[in-house]
Enzyme design. Structure first.
Site, short mmCIF file in Angstrom:
data_model
loop_
_atom_site.label_atom_id
_atom_site.label_comp_id
_atom_site.label_asym_id
_atom_site.label_seq_id
_atom_site.Cartn_x
_atom_site.Cartn_y
_atom_site.Cartn_z
N LYS A 250 0.83 -1.20 0.00
CA LYS A 250 0.00 0.00 0.00
C LYS A 250 0.86 1.25 0.00
O LYS A 250 2.02 1.23 0.42
CB LYS A 250 -0.90 0.03 1.25
N ARG A 324 -10.86 -10.72 0.80
CA ARG A 324 -11.76 -11.67 0.15
C ARG A 324 -11.22 -13.10 0.19
O ARG A 324 -11.98 -14.06 0.11
CB ARG A 324 -12.06 -11.23 -1.29
#
Length: 471
Positions: A250, A324
């Site tokens: 990130k 996910r």
């Protein structure tokens, strides 16, 4: 805090609650100087110190306000005045308030005492603090007190764990807390370490955990009721304690906010606390796949092909789409091993949902109209709102892989929250009543108790109200 049905004494502390309409009717009964400073507008507070003690005038705004707005006013009042409120019997004046409105005020008064780091050292938490309100029977006040304390305990636990710095909520620390929580509330506690996860085939979850310096902690908490024919709710909460993005690192500018990537899990945690303290006549199965998403020589890589618990293979294109992955195994494990009437997962999952809705609502996806409508109605009622988005099969085309059954992201720069939901749908094992809530924009943001972004407690009141009123 004790709620008592009486006003048979002199009070040195009084709470006067007014809507603008109620104030216009009764302002003539008070000192004219007060009317110069107080009008009853929403969130307006006027403190009147006098020889007998202190009176707080609290404005609710228009009489058409919804119940959750009363809670909002009480939260702000408690946040701004909690250091000034004394642990003494306090008279509560609001003749127009009904039972539900007073309940919302009591909830807000307790929730508003939260500050980070949290300590129960405010007067409102003191057993000496009595709120005297003669409009309701003592039986009703006792029930309200119980509900308010149960909700505040659940929501504050949610906020506290989400707000903790990364070094204070390593997997072993959270696991110890959950183990003790299970003992306190008589919950069944099960945890699978890395070796057990490998035996079970929880490959999608392990792919994220394999880069961690900490052992896996795929955790299951079960709350059971003795009530017959009780509904069973299956809850899966994303529990990434800190998300670096893994190899797909990130941007570091705001990475400190990634301590918030367990917002789904903390919402489930707060709901469990509320259900247990209220002894709700339901069953709850909660799965929290606990891990961090770290960078190491063992971390999973873009292009890896992973086999999930249900046997489907996943091509990893981005390691920052780790939520996910762990939810996939959480959902399929739930569906294959437990019989649930409803299955709901919550996750701070995508920046896409943040860009779409900001902090106004969560993104919701469901394969069942009844559950969808229940969640929307409950969201509107609690002000933890949701907006329904489609699960059309056309979105599945974007996650087809050449080397596996699925890709964990689409290569298109659009609709990632929908793509993520469509991905998760492949792991619910045809459960007929499932909902996915992407709460990335609403679980962590601007709050009244902190200067920087912090935990909102989103999800606790939504789930608690849904479960309490549907059984």
């Amino acid at each position: 805090m004790k709620l008592i049905n009486t006003k048979n004494k002199n009070y040195t502390q009084v709470f006067h609650i007014f809507t603008e309409e109620e104030w216009s009717k009764t302002s003539k009964n008070f000192n004219k100087n007060i009317a110069n400073f107080f009008t009853g507008k929403k969130h307006e507070i006027f403190v009147n110190a006098h020889e007998e003690g202190i009176t707080y005038f609290i404005g609710l705004g228009k009489s058409t306000l919804q119940n959750f707005e009363i809670q909002q006013v009480a939260v702000k009042f408690s946040q701004t005045q909690k250091e000034k409120i004394h642990a003494v019997p306090t008279l509560f004046f609001a003749d127009f308030m009904n039972e539900k409105q007073f309940e919302e005020f009591a909830k807000g008064l307790l929730i508003g005492t939260y500050h980070y780091p949290f300590e129960k050292n405010h007067p409102v938490w003191d057993s000496k603090f009595e709120l005297h309100f003669e409009n309701l029977s003592q039986k009703k006040l006792d029930n309200i007190s119980r509900k308010a304390e149960a909700l505040s305990n659940g929501q504050i636990a949610c906020q506290e764990w989400l707000n903790k710095p990364a070094n204070l909520k390593k997997p072993d620390a959270l696991s110890l807390y959950l183990k003790n929580l299970a003992k306190k509330y008589d919950l069944k506690y099960t945890v699978f370490n890395r070796k057990k996860c490998e035996e079970l085939g929880l490959g999608a979850y392990l792919s994220v955990n394999q880069g961690s310096a900490y052992d896996a902690a795929f955790t299951i908490l079960e709350y059971k009721t003795t009530a017959k024919n009780a509904k069973t709710f299956g809850l899966v909460g994303k529990c990434v304690l800190f998300d670096t993005g893994g190899i797909s690192l990130k941007n570091p500018d705001n990475m400190h906010y990634m301590k918030s990537d367990m917002g789904g899990a903390t919402a489930v945690l707060g709901t469990l606390i509320y259900a247990a303290e209220m002894e709700l006549p339901v069953n709850i199965i909660a799965i929290l796949p606990i891990t961090d998403n770290a960078i190491s020589e063992n971390a999973f890589l873009p292009s890896d092909v992973i086999t999930a618990y249900n046997g489907k293979t996943i091509e990893v294109l981005n390691t920052d789409a780790e939520g996910r992955m762990i939810l996939a195994d959480g959902l399929s494990y739930m569906a294959k091993n437990y019989k649930t009437d409803f299955m709901i997962d919550l996750a701070t999952l995508t920046g896409s949902s943040v860009r779409m809705f900001g902090d106004t609502c969560g993104a919701m996806f469901s394969n069942d109209e009844e559950l969808k409508n229940l969640l929307i109605k409950t969201g509107d009622k609690t002000n933890q709102r949701l907006w329904n988005l489609p699960l059309w099969d056309v979105w599945k085309n974007d996650i087809q892989s050449d080397v596996a059954d699925l890709k964990n992201i689409s290569m298109k720069p659009i609709g990632d929250c929908i793509v993520a939901a469509k991905f998760l749908e492949q792991f619910i094992e045809d459960h007929p009543k499932w909902a996915h809530l992407d709460i990335a924009g609403v679980a962590f943001g601007s709050v009244g108790y902190a200067k920087e972004k912090a935990a909102t407690g989103f999800g606790v009141q939504l789930l608690a109200d849904l479960i309490e009123n549907y059984h």
